[in-house]
Design a protein around this motif. Structure first.
Motif, PDB file in Angstrom:
ATOM      1  N   SER A  93      -9.518  -2.134   6.101  1.00 41.95           N
ATOM      2  CA  SER A  93      -8.361  -1.741   6.902  1.00 41.95           C
ATOM      3  C   SER A  93      -7.917  -0.317   6.557  1.00 41.95           C
ATOM      4  O   SER A  93      -7.450   0.410   7.429  1.00 41.95           O
ATOM      5  CB  SER A  93      -7.218  -2.746   6.753  1.00 41.95           C
TER       6      SER A  93
ATOM      7  N   ASN B  29      -7.439   2.326   9.511  1.00 44.99           N
ATOM      8  CA  ASN B  29      -6.188   3.069   9.716  1.00 44.99           C
ATOM      9  C   ASN B  29      -5.347   2.986   8.449  1.00 44.99           C
ATOM     10  O   ASN B  29      -4.657   2.010   8.192  1.00 44.99           O
ATOM     11  CB  ASN B  29      -5.412   2.514  10.915  1.00 44.99           C
TER      12      ASN B  29
ATOM     13  N   GLU C 118      -2.692   4.542   7.417  1.00 45.66           N
ATOM     14  CA  GLU C 118      -1.233   4.468   7.525  1.00 45.66           C
ATOM     15  C   GLU C 118      -0.795   3.036   7.813  1.00 45.66           C
ATOM     16  O   GLU C 118       0.098   2.487   7.146  1.00 45.66           O
ATOM     17  CB  GLU C 118      -0.756   5.416   8.627  1.00 45.66           C
ATOM     18  N   ALA C 119      -1.455   2.420   8.788  1.00 49.90           N
ATOM     19  CA  ALA C 119      -1.097   1.045   9.126  1.00 49.90           C
ATOM     20  C   ALA C 119      -1.362   0.115   7.945  1.00 49.90           C
ATOM     21  O   ALA C 119      -0.588  -0.807   7.681  1.00 49.90           O
ATOM     22  CB  ALA C 119      -1.878   0.590  10.355  1.00 49.90           C
ATOM     23  N   ALA C 120      -2.431   0.355   7.217  1.00 44.72           N
ATOM     24  CA  ALA C 120      -2.743  -0.484   6.058  1.00 44.72           C
ATOM     25  C   ALA C 120      -1.586  -0.450   5.058  1.00 44.72           C
ATOM     26  O   ALA C 120      -1.177  -1.479   4.530  1.00 44.72           O
ATOM     27  CB  ALA C 120      -4.045  -0.018   5.409  1.00 44.72           C
ATOM     28  N   GLY C 121      -1.055   0.735   4.817  1.00 47.05           N
ATOM     29  CA  GLY C 121       0.071   0.878   3.895  1.00 47.05           C
ATOM     30  C   GLY C 121       1.294   0.114   4.373  1.00 47.05           C
ATOM     31  O   GLY C 121       1.938  -0.589   3.600  1.00 47.05           O
ATOM     32  N   HIS C 122       1.570   0.218   5.661  1.00 45.49           N
ATOM     33  CA  HIS C 122       2.752  -0.462   6.202  1.00 45.49           C
ATOM     34  C   HIS C 122       2.528  -1.962   6.348  1.00 45.49           C
ATOM     35  O   HIS C 122       3.427  -2.690   6.761  1.00 45.49           O
ATOM     36  CB  HIS C 122       3.135   0.135   7.556  1.00 45.49           C
ATOM     37  N   THR C 123       1.311  -2.418   6.080  1.00 46.40           N
ATOM     38  CA  THR C 123       1.033  -3.851   6.179  1.00 46.40           C
ATOM     39  C   THR C 123       0.970  -4.470   4.783  1.00 46.40           C
ATOM     40  O   THR C 123       0.495  -5.580   4.602  1.00 46.40           O
ATOM     41  CB  THR C 123      -0.260  -4.079   6.987  1.00 46.40           C
ATOM     42  N   GLY C 124       1.399  -3.711   3.786  1.00 43.60           N
ATOM     43  CA  GLY C 124       1.542  -4.292   2.452  1.00 43.60           C
ATOM     44  C   GLY C 124       0.427  -3.971   1.478  1.00 43.60           C
ATOM     45  O   GLY C 124       0.383  -4.510   0.378  1.00 43.60           O
ATOM     46  N   ILE C 125      -0.497  -3.091   1.890  1.00 41.52           N
ATOM     47  CA  ILE C 125      -1.592  -2.753   0.979  1.00 41.52           C
ATOM     48  C   ILE C 125      -1.209  -1.538   0.134  1.00 41.52           C
ATOM     49  O   ILE C 125      -0.764  -0.523   0.667  1.00 41.52           O
ATOM     50  CB  ILE C 125      -2.879  -2.463   1.770  1.00 41.52           C
TER      51      ILE C 125
ATOM     52  N   TYR D  84       4.013   0.233   1.179  1.00 45.57           N
ATOM     53  CA  TYR D  84       3.623  -1.153   0.938  1.00 45.57           C
ATOM     54  C   TYR D  84       4.740  -1.954   0.277  1.00 45.57           C
ATOM     55  O   TYR D  84       4.888  -3.154   0.509  1.00 45.57           O
ATOM     56  CB  TYR D  84       2.323  -1.218   0.117  1.00 45.57           C
TER      57      TYR D  84
ATOM     58  N   CYS E 177       7.224  -2.939   2.914  1.00 46.63           N
ATOM     59  CA  CYS E 177       6.674  -4.075   3.653  1.00 46.63           C
ATOM     60  C   CYS E 177       6.885  -5.366   2.876  1.00 46.63           C
ATOM     61  O   CYS E 177       7.317  -6.371   3.415  1.00 46.63           O
ATOM     62  CB  CYS E 177       5.197  -3.832   3.925  1.00 46.63           C
ATOM     63  N   ARG E 178       6.586  -5.324   1.579  1.00 47.94           N
ATOM     64  CA  ARG E 178       6.704  -6.552   0.784  1.00 47.94           C
ATOM     65  C   ARG E 178       8.155  -6.970   0.578  1.00 47.94           C
ATOM     66  O   ARG E 178       8.446  -8.131   0.334  1.00 47.94           O
ATOM     67  CB  ARG E 178       5.992  -6.378  -0.564  1.00 47.94           C
TER      68      ARG E 178
ATOM     69  N   PHE F  53       3.966   0.429  15.847  1.00 43.89           N
ATOM     70  CA  PHE F  53       3.879   1.877  16.052  1.00 43.89           C
ATOM     71  C   PHE F  53       3.919   2.229  17.538  1.00 43.89           C
ATOM     72  O   PHE F  53       3.344   1.523  18.364  1.00 43.89           O
ATOM     73  CB  PHE F  53       2.586   2.406  15.438  1.00 43.89           C
TER      74      PHE F  53
ATOM     75  N   PHE G  47      -6.466  -1.985  13.456  1.00 43.74           N
ATOM     76  CA  PHE G  47      -7.742  -1.851  12.766  1.00 43.74           C
ATOM     77  C   PHE G  47      -8.827  -2.165  13.801  1.00 43.74           C
ATOM     78  O   PHE G  47      -9.305  -3.289  13.922  1.00 43.74           O
ATOM     79  CB  PHE G  47      -7.809  -2.796  11.570  1.00 43.74           C
TER      80      PHE G  47
ATOM     81  N   PHE H 267      -1.572  -9.490   2.477  1.00 41.43           N
ATOM     82  CA  PHE H 267      -0.997  -8.422   1.651  1.00 41.43           C
ATOM     83  C   PHE H 267       0.494  -8.193   1.864  1.00 41.43           C
ATOM     84  O   PHE H 267       1.150  -7.584   1.023  1.00 41.43           O
ATOM     85  CB  PHE H 267      -1.753  -7.109   1.881  1.00 41.43           C
ATOM     86  N   GLY H 268       1.011  -8.629   2.990  1.00 39.89           N
ATOM     87  CA  GLY H 268       2.392  -8.318   3.325  1.00 39.89           C
ATOM     88  C   GLY H 268       3.465  -9.102   2.575  1.00 39.89           C
ATOM     89  O   GLY H 268       4.434  -8.516   2.093  1.00 39.89           O
TER      90      GLY H 268
ATOM     91  N   THR I 169       3.430 -10.431   7.877  1.00 36.71           N
ATOM     92  CA  THR I 169       3.899  -9.990   6.567  1.00 36.71           C
ATOM     93  C   THR I 169       5.199 -10.694   6.164  1.00 36.71           C
ATOM     94  O   THR I 169       5.768 -10.374   5.142  1.00 36.71           O
ATOM     95  CB  THR I 169       4.125  -8.457   6.534  1.00 36.71           C
TER      96      THR I 169
END
Ligand SMILES: Nc1ncnc2c1ncn2[C@@H]1O[C@H](COP(=O)(O)OP(=O)(O)OP(=O)(O)O)[C@@H](O)[C@H]1O
Ligand SMILES: [Mg+2]
Lengths: 320, 245
Positions: free
Chosen positions: A184, A188, A190-197, B73, B76-77, B84, B90, B105-106, B156
């Protein structure tokens, strides 16, 4: 494809042919000439380098040209500790030293994107070479080091062991939730970061893991050279080759970089011993350009597509 | 205590104050609308809340704890998820994997892989994408890609969901469907801040609306109050009367 669910039974059954090939290769010292063993040693070396390169760069899309630096650190580990310790410890030191270097470099540079990351990582190779060169001349008053000798069979089997571990680690990463995080990030960031990674952490650790195998391989190969200096240890070709082999082979499956490595090492061997010696780099480059334009998922991607078409299956998800 | 609160939140791009000393809050359970002309700073405010950007100066608090300065992250958590304006999916991963990233991960406490798959399938059902669960995300229509972003964000386990122009470019049926979807999300107990240009949607489902203009907050109130505000009509509703269609 299914991330994060390793079906161990299937995983054990699936690679039937590759395992058979592996056994055939492993027995090479019993039936093959010294030449065959050396040839296979180089195949395996490049397989290790390109598979480990793919662990990080293949999934995230960050093109690393630092491979030669990690490989070279392994070589120097062998030069410095080879006489004092059992071979296996020397190899471990090569791997660990590369891990640490990659971790530090990753933490500093993985904010850079695209071409800047590629350039910086390549700069690392040059920097390592120059720094060690300077160290040797001004502080040690030497140029280069002797490396303790190991037999061709020893080198072969240690390298084969490293290769097997590399493949297993690459497989587990690819199939685990960690592999999903990497994928991921590649898709993307940026999206990965905002999805908790925790994007930075995942990138830095993966970069460091991929360096372990390069360093370990360097420590083994060093004993083949008997005498090394920074120019030999930090040869830029060892940065380009793994990347090109992986791209040519295709990074959508774990076997792609293996196929690419075998193909190019054989090509290299064939051209270098013939009259085409001077054209190797040219042919290498031309094949790569054609691959990028016409086979974006590499030679294994092409084969997979053909296979799918033959079976009449409709487009199934690629990757993994 | 407000769920989310901003104090004098400011962001400059060079000399341009994209967001300028904006005070705002959202309470648990609310749907808050964020409107304003193009370039008003709406997306930038989302970027500040979700930590894609850092306010300078300004403070953002979530449940009374300062959250600006954290990494995305972490936000998000903590329970703030977003979509967006320009979709960021992805693309080469199957639809279901997009959502599984969210559920793996969320949440603060990660799920097992089997649970994550189950949750992902439920959420795809919820947003109406069950049929395409195993196709690569990039092969879907833009409308569906936006819905996928909603499913991924919901995976998430957010308390607060930020929706950036979810309704842009929809036809009438899709618009009604999506408005219904947003209400369903609110029913799950999730607080929502939504950026929209589609007035019908905003007026129809928001409990409260904030209006931004040139980075400044120019109105804050119920849909009726905002719709009748002279200033808002002057800078936005008048000019953007076609945006409601
Ligand atoms: N990363 C950036 N760098 C420089 N300027 C930016 C950046 N992001 C936004 N801006 C500028 O900040 C201002 C606010 O942009 P923003 O995207 O927040 O507007 P918006 O209210 O979301 O508009 P729209 O309705 O068109 O989406 C605009 O003038 C924009 O050009
Ligand atoms: Mg916007």
């Amino acid at each position: 494809m299914n991330f994060s669910s390793i079906n161990w039974k299937r995983a054990a059954m699936q690679p039937g042919i590759p395992v058979l090939l592996l056994i055939l290769v492993a027995l090479a010292p019993l039936y093959g000439s010294g030449y065959i063993v050396t040839l296979f040693t180089y195949f395996i070396l490049y397989m290790v380098l390109s598979v480990s390169w793919t662990i990080f760069s293949g999934s995230t899309g960050y093109i690393s040209l630092a491979s030669a630096a990690f490989y070279g650190v392994g070589i120097y580990a062998a030069a410095m500790f080879g006489e004092r310790m059992p071979f296996i410890f020397v190899i471990l030191i090569g791997g660990i030293a590369s891990f640490i270097l990659a971790f530090i470099v990753g933490a500093i540079t993985l904010r850079l994107r695209g071409i800047y990351f590629a350039m910086f990582t390549f700069g690392l190779v040059v920097l390592m070479k120059e720094v060690i060169h300077y160290w040797e001349i001004t502080i040690e008053g030497t140029r280069g080091h002797f490396v303790i000798y190991q037999s061709n069979e020893t080198i072969f089997y240690y390298l084969l062991g490293i290769f097997i571990v590399t493949m297993i680690v690459a497989y587990i990463i690819r199939k685990s939730r960690y592999g999903l995080a990497l994928a991921s990030i590649g898709e993307n960031e940026e999206a990965a970061g905002h999805t908790g990674i925790n994007v930075t952490m995942v990138k830095v650790i993966t970069f460091a893991i991929s360096a372990v195998f390069m360093g370990a391989a360097g420590a083994v190969m060093a004993t083949k050279f008997t005498y090394i200096d920074p120019g030999v240890a930090f040869n830029p070709m060892m940065s380009f080759s793994p990347a090109l082999m992986a791209i040519f082979g295709g990074m959508g499956s774990i076997y792609g970089p293996v196929v690419g490595a075998v193909f190019f090492s054989y090509l290299q061997e064939w051209l270098m011993t013939g009259s085409l010696k001077n054209y190797y780099m040219l042919i290498f480059g031309a094949i790569l350009v054609l691959t990028i334009i016409y086979l974006p998922s590499g030679i294994t991607g092409l084969i997979q597509n053909l296979w799918r078409r033959i079976r009449g299956a409709r487009s199934a998800p690629t990757r993994g | 205590m407000h769920l989310l609160e901003g104090e004098k939140v400011t962001k400059y791009f060079g000399g341009l104050a994209a967001v300028s000393e904006v005070d705002f809050y959202v309470d648990e359970g609310e749907i808050l609308g964020l409107i304003g002309p193009n370039g008003a700073g709406k997306t930038t405010l989302f970027n500040l809340i979700s930590a894609a950007l850092e306010p300078k100066p300004g403070v953002i608090k979530f449940r009374d704890e300062q959250i600006n300065g954290l990494r995305p992250y972490k936000i998000c958590r903590l329970g703030i998820a977003r979509t967006f304006q320009t979709v960021k999916i992805f693309g080469n991963l199957p639809v279901i994997e997009n959502v599984r990233v969210g559920s793996l991960f969320g949440p603060l406490k990660g799920l097992s892989t089997a649970e994550a798959t189950k949750v992902a399938l439920e959420l795809l059902e919820f947003v109406g994408l069950s049929k395409v669960a195993y196709t690569p995300a990039r092969d879907m229509t833009l409308v569906n890609q936006k819905r996928l972003e909603v499913a991924r964000a919901l995976a998430t386990k957010p308390t607060l969901l930020l929706l950036d122009e979810l309704m842009a470019g929809l036809n009438q049926t899709e618009l009604l469907d999506t408005m219904e979807l947003v209400k369903q999300i609110q029913k799950k107990g999730i607080t929502i801040i939504m950026i929209e240009h589609v007035m019908k949607a905003i007026m129809g489902i928001c409990d409260r609306i904030i209006v931004l203009h040139h980075g400044k907050k120019i109105a804050d109130g119920t849909p009726e109050e905002v719709a009748n505000s002279k200033k808002v009509i002057e800078v936005y509703l008048g000019e953007a009367s076609d945006a409601g269609s």
